[in-house]
Scaffold this motif. Sequence first.
Motif, PDB file in Angstrom:
ATOM      1  N   MET A   1     -52.111 -45.387 -10.355  1.00 23.91           N
ATOM      2  CA  MET A   1     -52.076 -46.695 -10.981  1.00 23.91           C
ATOM      3  C   MET A   1     -51.684 -46.582 -12.459  1.00 23.91           C
ATOM      4  SD  MET A   1     -52.672 -48.748  -8.562  1.00 23.91           S
ATOM      5  CE  MET A   1     -52.749 -50.229  -9.494  1.00 23.91           C
ATOM      6  N   VAL A   2     -52.151 -45.509 -13.114  1.00 22.15           N
ATOM      7  CA  VAL A   2     -51.792 -45.290 -14.515  1.00 22.15           C
ATOM      8  C   VAL A   2     -50.299 -44.992 -14.621  1.00 22.15           C
ATOM      9  CG1 VAL A   2     -52.201 -43.805 -16.516  1.00 22.15           C
ATOM     10  CG2 VAL A   2     -54.112 -44.515 -15.107  1.00 22.15           C
ATOM     11  N   LEU A   3     -49.798 -44.171 -13.718  1.00 24.31           N
ATOM     12  CA  LEU A   3     -48.370 -43.849 -13.694  1.00 24.31           C
ATOM     13  C   LEU A   3     -47.543 -45.098 -13.411  1.00 24.31           C
ATOM     14  CD1 LEU A   3     -46.019 -41.798 -13.603  1.00 24.31           C
ATOM     15  CD2 LEU A   3     -46.523 -41.507 -11.185  1.00 24.31           C
ATOM     16  N   PHE A   4     -47.989 -45.921 -12.482  1.00 23.35           N
ATOM     17  CA  PHE A   4     -47.277 -47.149 -12.130  1.00 23.35           C
ATOM     18  C   PHE A   4     -47.192 -48.094 -13.326  1.00 23.35           C
ATOM     19  CE2 PHE A   4     -47.316 -51.173  -9.321  1.00 23.35           C
ATOM     20  CZ  PHE A   4     -45.934 -51.240  -9.335  1.00 23.35           C
ATOM     21  N   ALA A   5     -48.275 -48.199 -14.099  1.00 23.89           N
ATOM     22  CA  ALA A   5     -48.261 -49.061 -15.286  1.00 23.89           C
ATOM     23  C   ALA A   5     -47.224 -48.572 -16.290  1.00 23.89           C
ATOM     24  CB  ALA A   5     -49.647 -49.101 -15.924  1.00 23.89           C
ATOM     25  N   GLY A   6     -47.128 -47.255 -16.484  1.00 22.87           N
ATOM     26  CA  GLY A   6     -46.118 -46.709 -17.393  1.00 22.87           C
ATOM     27  C   GLY A   6     -44.705 -46.915 -16.872  1.00 22.87           C
ATOM     28  N   VAL A  59     -47.700 -56.873  -7.981  1.00 25.20           N
ATOM     29  CA  VAL A  59     -48.190 -55.865  -7.049  1.00 25.20           C
ATOM     30  C   VAL A  59     -49.328 -55.055  -7.682  1.00 25.20           C
ATOM     31  CG1 VAL A  59     -47.529 -53.732  -5.845  1.00 25.20           C
ATOM     32  CG2 VAL A  59     -46.016 -55.715  -5.804  1.00 25.20           C
ATOM     33  N   TRP A  60     -49.232 -54.804  -8.971  1.00 22.76           N
ATOM     34  CA  TRP A  60     -50.209 -53.931  -9.646  1.00 22.76           C
ATOM     35  C   TRP A  60     -51.648 -54.421  -9.488  1.00 22.76           C
ATOM     36  CZ3 TRP A  60     -54.025 -53.348 -13.132  1.00 22.76           C
ATOM     37  CH2 TRP A  60     -54.289 -52.053 -13.579  1.00 22.76           C
ATOM     38  N   PRO A  61     -51.984 -55.691  -9.781  1.00 25.53           N
ATOM     39  CA  PRO A  61     -53.384 -56.115  -9.617  1.00 25.53           C
ATOM     40  C   PRO A  61     -53.874 -56.060  -8.168  1.00 25.53           C
ATOM     41  CG  PRO A  61     -52.169 -57.739 -10.892  1.00 25.53           C
ATOM     42  CD  PRO A  61     -51.183 -56.756 -10.368  1.00 25.53           C
ATOM     43  N   ILE A  62     -52.967 -56.284  -7.232  1.00 22.87           N
ATOM     44  CA  ILE A  62     -53.357 -56.201  -5.824  1.00 22.87           C
ATOM     45  C   ILE A  62     -53.751 -54.769  -5.478  1.00 22.87           C
ATOM     46  CG2 ILE A  62     -52.524 -56.432  -3.440  1.00 22.87           C
ATOM     47  CD1 ILE A  62     -50.714 -58.732  -4.509  1.00 22.87           C
ATOM     48  N   ALA A  63     -52.918 -53.817  -5.895  1.00 22.91           N
ATOM     49  CA  ALA A  63     -53.233 -52.409  -5.644  1.00 22.91           C
ATOM     50  C   ALA A  63     -54.504 -51.996  -6.386  1.00 22.91           C
ATOM     51  CB  ALA A  63     -52.054 -51.536  -6.063  1.00 22.91           C
ATOM     52  N   TYR A  64     -54.658 -52.464  -7.617  1.00 19.61           N
ATOM     53  CA  TYR A  64     -55.858 -52.135  -8.394  1.00 19.61           C
ATOM     54  C   TYR A  64     -57.104 -52.684  -7.698  1.00 19.61           C
ATOM     55  CZ  TYR A  64     -58.915 -51.437 -12.408  1.00 19.61           C
ATOM     56  OH  TYR A  64     -59.930 -51.013 -13.225  1.00 19.61           O
ATOM     57  N   THR A  65     -57.015 -53.888  -7.177  1.00 17.19           N
ATOM     58  CA  THR A  65     -58.147 -54.497  -6.478  1.00 17.19           C
ATOM     59  C   THR A  65     -58.506 -53.702  -5.222  1.00 17.19           C
ATOM     60  OG1 THR A  65     -57.482 -56.672  -7.291  1.00 17.19           O
ATOM     61  CG2 THR A  65     -59.000 -56.636  -5.435  1.00 17.19           C
ATOM     62  N   PRO A 142     -39.931 -45.304 -29.227  1.00 11.85           N
ATOM     63  CA  PRO A 142     -40.277 -46.733 -29.163  1.00 11.85           C
ATOM     64  C   PRO A 142     -41.045 -47.136 -27.909  1.00 11.85           C
ATOM     65  CG  PRO A 142     -37.943 -46.421 -28.755  1.00 11.85           C
ATOM     66  CD  PRO A 142     -38.485 -45.088 -29.162  1.00 11.85           C
ATOM     67  N   LEU A 143     -41.022 -46.309 -26.876  1.00  8.56           N
ATOM     68  CA  LEU A 143     -41.732 -46.642 -25.644  1.00  8.56           C
ATOM     69  C   LEU A 143     -43.210 -46.261 -25.686  1.00  8.56           C
ATOM     70  CD1 LEU A 143     -39.125 -45.513 -22.972  1.00  8.56           C
ATOM     71  CD2 LEU A 143     -39.652 -47.817 -23.706  1.00  8.56           C
ATOM     72  N   THR A 144     -43.576 -45.342 -26.556  1.00  6.00           N
ATOM     73  CA  THR A 144     -44.944 -44.820 -26.566  1.00  6.00           C
ATOM     74  C   THR A 144     -45.974 -45.911 -26.799  1.00  6.00           C
ATOM     75  OG1 THR A 144     -44.184 -42.651 -27.317  1.00  6.00           O
ATOM     76  CG2 THR A 144     -46.499 -43.181 -27.684  1.00  6.00           C
ATOM     77  N   THR A 145     -45.769 -46.726 -27.825  1.00  2.48           N
ATOM     78  CA  THR A 145     -46.735 -47.774 -28.143  1.00  2.48           C
ATOM     79  C   THR A 145     -46.891 -48.745 -26.988  1.00  2.48           C
ATOM     80  OG1 THR A 145     -46.185 -47.620 -30.474  1.00  2.48           O
ATOM     81  CG2 THR A 145     -47.270 -49.621 -29.768  1.00  2.48           C
ATOM     82  N   VAL A 146     -45.799 -49.160 -26.385  1.00 10.91           N
ATOM     83  CA  VAL A 146     -45.855 -50.144 -25.314  1.00 10.91           C
ATOM     84  C   VAL A 146     -46.526 -49.558 -24.075  1.00 10.91           C
ATOM     85  CG1 VAL A 146     -44.501 -51.708 -23.891  1.00 10.91           C
ATOM     86  CG2 VAL A 146     -43.770 -51.196 -26.176  1.00 10.91           C
ATOM     87  N   VAL A 147     -46.184 -48.334 -23.726  1.00  6.74           N
ATOM     88  CA  VAL A 147     -46.781 -47.703 -22.547  1.00  6.74           C
ATOM     89  C   VAL A 147     -48.283 -47.548 -22.740  1.00  6.74           C
ATOM     90  CG1 VAL A 147     -46.896 -45.544 -21.237  1.00  6.74           C
ATOM     91  CG2 VAL A 147     -44.680 -46.536 -21.787  1.00  6.74           C
ATOM     92  N   GLU A 148     -48.696 -47.056 -23.896  1.00  8.51           N
ATOM     93  CA  GLU A 148     -50.124 -46.854 -24.147  1.00  8.51           C
ATOM     94  C   GLU A 148     -50.893 -48.173 -24.177  1.00  8.51           C
ATOM     95  OE1 GLU A 148     -52.119 -43.942 -24.552  1.00  8.51           O
ATOM     96  OE2 GLU A 148     -50.354 -43.273 -23.446  1.00  8.51           O
ATOM     97  N   GLN A 149     -50.335 -49.175 -24.849  1.00  6.86           N
ATOM     98  CA  GLN A 149     -51.018 -50.469 -24.925  1.00  6.86           C
ATOM     99  C   GLN A 149     -51.066 -51.144 -23.546  1.00  6.86           C
ATOM    100  OE1 GLN A 149     -52.517 -51.762 -27.720  1.00  6.86           O
ATOM    101  NE2 GLN A 149     -52.023 -49.844 -28.710  1.00  6.86           N
ATOM    102  N   THR A 150     -50.014 -50.992 -22.754  1.00  9.00           N
ATOM    103  CA  THR A 150     -50.006 -51.558 -21.403  1.00  9.00           C
ATOM    104  C   THR A 150     -51.078 -50.921 -20.540  1.00  9.00           C
ATOM    105  OG1 THR A 150     -47.647 -52.050 -21.556  1.00  9.00           O
ATOM    106  CG2 THR A 150     -48.580 -51.955 -19.350  1.00  9.00           C
ATOM    107  N   ARG A 151     -51.192 -49.607 -20.628  1.00  6.67           N
ATOM    108  CA  ARG A 151     -52.240 -48.921 -19.860  1.00  6.67           C
ATOM    109  C   ARG A 151     -53.628 -49.336 -20.329  1.00  6.67           C
ATOM    110  NH1 ARG A 151     -49.519 -42.990 -19.685  1.00  6.67           N
ATOM    111  NH2 ARG A 151     -48.241 -43.352 -17.840  1.00  6.67           N
TER     112      ARG A 151
END
Length: 194
Positions: A1-6, A59-65, A142-151
């Motif tokens: 799930m963490v990988l999917f968010a990134g 899809v992400w919240p469904i899988a997380y649930t 530039p992707l680091t901040t967004v990936v970390e904040q999204t996770r």
Amino acid sequence: MVLFAGLIVFNLFAECINRAPGLILSNTNYVKKVVFPLEILPFVGLLSALFHTLINLGVWPIAYTLFFGIPHLTLLYLPLVLVPFCLFLMGLSWALASLGVFLRDVSQFIGVLTTALMFLSPIFYPVTAFPDNYRYILYINPLTTVVEQTRDVLFWGKTPDFFMLGVYWVVTLGIAWLGYAWFQKTRKGFADVL
């Protein structure tokens, strides 16, 4: 799930950036024959990529649930993270769409750069895997901040780092403005080159 968010963030980036250099070249009829606001083309590309992102985010919240239970309410902070990222993508898309007209090989270079950025971004590994002394190097990406904040908001249930987001908003607004200004300055030469 963490990988999917990134990967959700990276796929949005890759779809916009890889398509941008060919936007004007694939729509030459809009440049030569019709009075058309060409600056809309990168925006349409962003909307198309956002559609795919929204499907993934559905899809992400469904899988997380299914795996962990009810998602955290910090999920509601996600637009604060993704809107400045979209501004960043628009600025880059305008600049690359313009460059793609004058330098036809930009699309090959961008494909290689996008692949390299996937492995240089903390998608497959956490930022904490880097030693503290060298972690600032990772934040140049530039992707680091967004990936970390999204996770943080999706998976870990943390509120975003508002100071970092504030800086990111200011920087991305500047990048969007510069990309748009570059596009407007160079668009007069599109018809001559095409």
